[in-house]
Design an enzyme around this catalytic site. Structure first.
Site: not given
Length: 237
Positions: A43, A70, A190
């Site tokens: 990410h 991401e 997450h």
């Protein structure tokens, strides 16, 4: 079986703390795949506080499983992804100064923008996933964007599970059932960890992939990286 994609942001954070190349990100990604992980997730953020844009380009040559990038689809991110052409891009609406992702997309409010971005990635052969809260009205709107998958944002589940509130999984069950009805693939991520992952996978139908970074790297401090990847794979069986 649900696939395990390991987010290696925290390995980059550790490297950047000393300004050198230890630990080496490419070796870590290679080893993690050799240990059995089915994907590598990164990410990159605009401030490059962990994953750098150059890291994303360099990793393309060593990720032989599934490469998942991401990020918030600002122009620089879109250009990066189109240049690398990973197997999957996950769209996340995080602000520039966010410590970590903290909300899913409002796919109704951002419908036209998301349709445009999804169309561009899919035109270039990149599977597209949208980071989502478990809200069935927003998931219905996500299907209208043309996305291939959604990634369920699982922080609220993890918080509930830690408090021994097993009802926290229920919104995710309902959301997953709606996604399946609409023909969307389901990812999740997450705050998933060794303690809460198995229950989530048993209860939530159709989860194709989980992306796990912070917990996995933290647990590796105690169990070792190879061991902890194996432990996660066992949780997913």
């Amino acid at each position: 079986m649900t696939k395990l994609s390991v987010n290696i942001n925290k390995i980059a954070t550790l490297r950047n703390a000393r300004g050198g190349d230890v630990p080496n990100l490419l070796k870590a990604a290679t080893d993690i795949q050799n240990f059995g992980a089915e994907g590598i997730t990164i990410h990159p953020r605009p401030d490059e506080r962990h994953i750098r844009y150059q890291d994303a380009k360099d990793l393309r040559s060593v990720v032989h499983t599934e490469f998942n990038i991401e990020g918030n689809p600002i122009p620089e991110f879109v250009d990066l992804v189109l240049g690398i052409r990973p197997e999957q891009v996950t769209l996340v609406p995080d602000s520039i100064d966010a410590i970590t992702s903290n909300a899913g997309w409002d796919t109704i409010k951002n419908a036209s923008f998301l349709k445009e971005v999804v169309s561009e990635f899919k035109r270039n052969g990149i599977r597209t996933s949208i980071f989502m809260d478990p809200d069935i009205s927003l998931i219905a709107a996500a299907a209208d964007t043309g996305a291939d998958r959604i990634e369920l944002y699982t922080e609220s589940y993890a918080v509930s599970y830690e408090k021994d509130d097993l009802n926290g999984v229920r919104p995710y069950v309902i959301a997953a059932e709606k996604a399946i009805e609409l023909g969307l693939g389901i990812n999740a991520g997450h705050d998933l960890s060794l303690s809460n992952l198995n229950y989530f996978i048993k209860k939530v139908p159709g989860v194709m992939e989980v992306s796990i970074g912070h917990a996995l790297i933290s647990e590796a401090l105690y169990f070792g990286l190879q061991n902890v990847v194996s432990m996660y794979l066992q949780k997913l069986k």
